[in-house]
Motif scaffolding. Structure first.
Motif, mmCIF file in Angstrom:
data_model
loop_
_atom_site.group_PDB
_atom_site.id
_atom_site.type_symbol
_atom_site.label_atom_id
_atom_site.label_comp_id
_atom_site.label_asym_id
_atom_site.label_seq_id
_atom_site.Cartn_x
_atom_site.Cartn_y
_atom_site.Cartn_z
ATOM 1 N N ASP A 3 23.171 80.391 43.773
ATOM 2 C CA ASP A 3 23.380 81.110 45.028
ATOM 3 C C ASP A 3 22.149 81.965 45.340
ATOM 4 O OD1 ASP A 3 25.180 83.244 43.074
ATOM 5 O OD2 ASP A 3 23.748 84.119 44.478
ATOM 6 N N SER A 4 21.872 82.104 46.608
ATOM 7 C CA SER A 4 20.673 82.834 47.030
ATOM 8 C C SER A 4 21.012 84.303 47.236
ATOM 9 C CB SER A 4 20.110 82.223 48.312
ATOM 10 O OG SER A 4 21.102 82.187 49.315
ATOM 11 N N GLU A 5 21.357 84.992 46.132
ATOM 12 C CA GLU A 5 21.595 86.429 46.163
ATOM 13 C C GLU A 5 22.665 86.806 47.179
ATOM 14 O OE1 GLU A 5 17.092 87.728 44.786
ATOM 15 O OE2 GLU A 5 18.127 88.779 46.383
ATOM 16 N N TYR A 6 23.901 86.588 46.751
ATOM 17 C CA TYR A 6 25.035 86.965 47.587
ATOM 18 C C TYR A 6 24.914 88.443 47.951
ATOM 19 C CZ TYR A 6 29.775 86.409 49.333
ATOM 20 O OH TYR A 6 30.878 86.310 50.130
ATOM 21 N N PRO A 7 25.129 88.806 49.213
ATOM 22 C CA PRO A 7 24.885 90.173 49.670
ATOM 23 C C PRO A 7 25.822 91.223 49.082
ATOM 24 C CG PRO A 7 25.873 88.874 51.418
ATOM 25 C CD PRO A 7 25.527 87.927 50.317
ATOM 26 N N TYR A 8 26.934 90.804 48.497
ATOM 27 C CA TYR A 8 27.853 91.755 47.894
ATOM 28 C C TYR A 8 27.560 91.825 46.398
ATOM 29 C CZ TYR A 8 30.434 91.302 52.257
ATOM 30 O OH TYR A 8 30.780 91.298 53.562
ATOM 31 N N SER A 9 27.600 93.020 45.844
ATOM 32 C CA SER A 9 27.313 93.168 44.419
ATOM 33 C C SER A 9 28.484 92.705 43.565
ATOM 34 C CB SER A 9 26.971 94.620 44.096
ATOM 35 O OG SER A 9 28.054 95.461 44.455
ATOM 36 N N LEU A 10 29.678 92.772 44.110
ATOM 37 C CA LEU A 10 30.856 92.313 43.393
ATOM 38 C C LEU A 10 31.445 91.152 44.167
ATOM 39 C CD1 LEU A 10 32.512 95.790 42.675
ATOM 40 C CD2 LEU A 10 30.907 94.531 41.243
ATOM 41 N N TYR A 11 31.511 90.009 43.550
ATOM 42 C CA TYR A 11 32.052 88.876 44.269
ATOM 43 C C TYR A 11 32.579 87.827 43.313
ATOM 44 C CZ TYR A 11 27.460 86.724 43.325
ATOM 45 O OH TYR A 11 26.330 86.221 42.718
ATOM 46 N N TYR A 12 33.227 86.845 43.906
ATOM 47 C CA TYR A 12 33.834 85.758 43.164
ATOM 48 C C TYR A 12 33.066 84.475 43.438
ATOM 49 C CZ TYR A 12 37.859 88.838 42.526
ATOM 50 O OH TYR A 12 38.685 89.891 42.177
ATOM 51 N N MET A 13 32.994 83.641 42.411
ATOM 52 C CA MET A 13 32.476 82.281 42.590
ATOM 53 C C MET A 13 33.490 81.326 42.007
ATOM 54 S SD MET A 13 28.357 82.414 42.037
ATOM 55 C CE MET A 13 28.152 80.819 42.830
ATOM 56 N N GLY A 14 33.620 80.206 42.644
ATOM 57 C CA GLY A 14 34.628 79.268 42.180
ATOM 58 C C GLY A 14 34.271 77.835 42.471
ATOM 59 N N TRP A 15 35.124 76.963 41.976
ATOM 60 C CA TRP A 15 34.958 75.518 42.170
ATOM 61 C C TRP A 15 36.251 74.928 42.728
ATOM 62 C CZ3 TRP A 15 30.264 73.256 41.398
ATOM 63 C CH2 TRP A 15 29.323 73.981 40.671
ATOM 64 N N THR A 21 23.395 81.862 39.014
ATOM 65 C CA THR A 21 23.918 80.504 38.919
ATOM 66 C C THR A 21 25.271 80.506 38.221
ATOM 67 O OG1 THR A 21 21.687 79.566 38.834
ATOM 68 C CG2 THR A 21 23.486 78.183 38.044
ATOM 69 N N ALA A 22 26.223 79.795 38.816
ATOM 70 C CA ALA A 22 27.533 79.590 38.202
ATOM 71 C C ALA A 22 27.591 78.181 37.632
ATOM 72 C CB ALA A 22 28.634 79.790 39.231
ATOM 73 N N TYR A 23 28.395 78.016 36.600
ATOM 74 C CA TYR A 23 28.515 76.723 35.934
ATOM 75 C C TYR A 23 29.970 76.327 35.811
ATOM 76 C CZ TYR A 23 23.783 77.985 34.493
ATOM 77 O OH TYR A 23 22.459 78.365 34.493
ATOM 78 N N LEU A 24 30.204 75.029 35.806
ATOM 79 C CA LEU A 24 31.513 74.482 35.482
ATOM 80 C C LEU A 24 31.296 73.441 34.396
ATOM 81 C CD1 LEU A 24 34.556 74.501 36.184
ATOM 82 C CD2 LEU A 24 34.100 72.521 37.654
ATOM 83 N N GLN A 25 31.642 73.809 33.177
ATOM 84 C CA GLN A 25 31.552 72.874 32.056
ATOM 85 C C GLN A 25 32.835 72.067 32.010
ATOM 86 O OE1 GLN A 25 28.969 72.268 29.785
ATOM 87 N NE2 GLN A 25 30.291 70.576 29.143
ATOM 88 N N MET A 26 32.692 70.760 32.113
ATOM 89 C CA MET A 26 33.867 69.882 32.168
ATOM 90 C C MET A 26 33.860 68.972 30.943
ATOM 91 S SD MET A 26 33.861 68.933 36.238
ATOM 92 C CE MET A 26 32.333 68.036 36.141
ATOM 93 N N ASN A 27 34.839 69.140 30.090
ATOM 94 C CA ASN A 27 34.977 68.318 28.885
ATOM 95 C C ASN A 27 36.242 67.474 28.970
ATOM 96 O OD1 ASN A 27 32.671 69.611 27.781
ATOM 97 N ND2 ASN A 27 33.940 71.241 26.926
ATOM 98 N N SER A 28 36.313 66.480 28.111
ATOM 99 C CA SER A 28 37.494 65.597 28.063
ATOM 100 C C SER A 28 37.880 65.117 29.458
ATOM 101 C CB SER A 28 38.680 66.338 27.417
ATOM 102 O OG SER A 28 38.337 66.775 26.113
#
Length: 126
Positions: A24-36, A78-85
């Motif tokens: 993400d290019s520096e979300y303007p809010y200091s507290l935020y959520y990221m999801g998939w 950067t957020a990650y989603l590690q997907m196993n199995s």
């Protein structure tokens, strides 16, 4: 709006692993959520997992618990989603999301300040 750029998708056999990244290019809010979220052909978009970037709290859908892990590297924005199995039913277009308010996995709607990534394909073959 913040630009979200996903990477890491592709094709894998059942039982394999993939890791998705969302920069993400520096979300303007200091507290935020990221999801998939993900959307398979002919199906509605569904939430997969999310993280509160301030304290690292995560939550995920029952369908991926124990298999998928969401994380965030705040230094790299950067957020990650590690997907196993991985299973064939995990095949879908995966979308990254960011929002200042809590991301609700059962409701794929963001606020006016929220942002979606362009989506990245994950294909799991049996």
């Amino acid at each position: 709006q913040v630009q979200l750029v996903e990477s890491g998708g592709g094709s894998v056999q059942a039982g394999g692993s993939l890791r998705l990244s969302c920069a993400d290019s520096e979300y303007p809010y200091s507290l935020y959520y990221m999801g998939w979220f993900r959307q398979a052909p002919g199906k509605e978009r569904e939430g997969v997992a999310a993280i509160f970037t301030a304290d690292g709290r995560t939550y995920s859908a029952d369908s991926v618990k124990g298999r998928f892990t969401v994380s965030k590297d705040n230094d790299k924005n950067t957020a990650y989603l590690q997907m196993n199995s991985l299973k064939p039913e995990d095949t879908a277009m995966y979308y990254c999301a960011a929002d200042w308010r809590p991301i609700i996995l059962s409701r794929p709607v963001l606020s006016e300040s929220g942002s979606w990534g362009q989506g990245i394909q994950v294909t799991v073959s049996s």
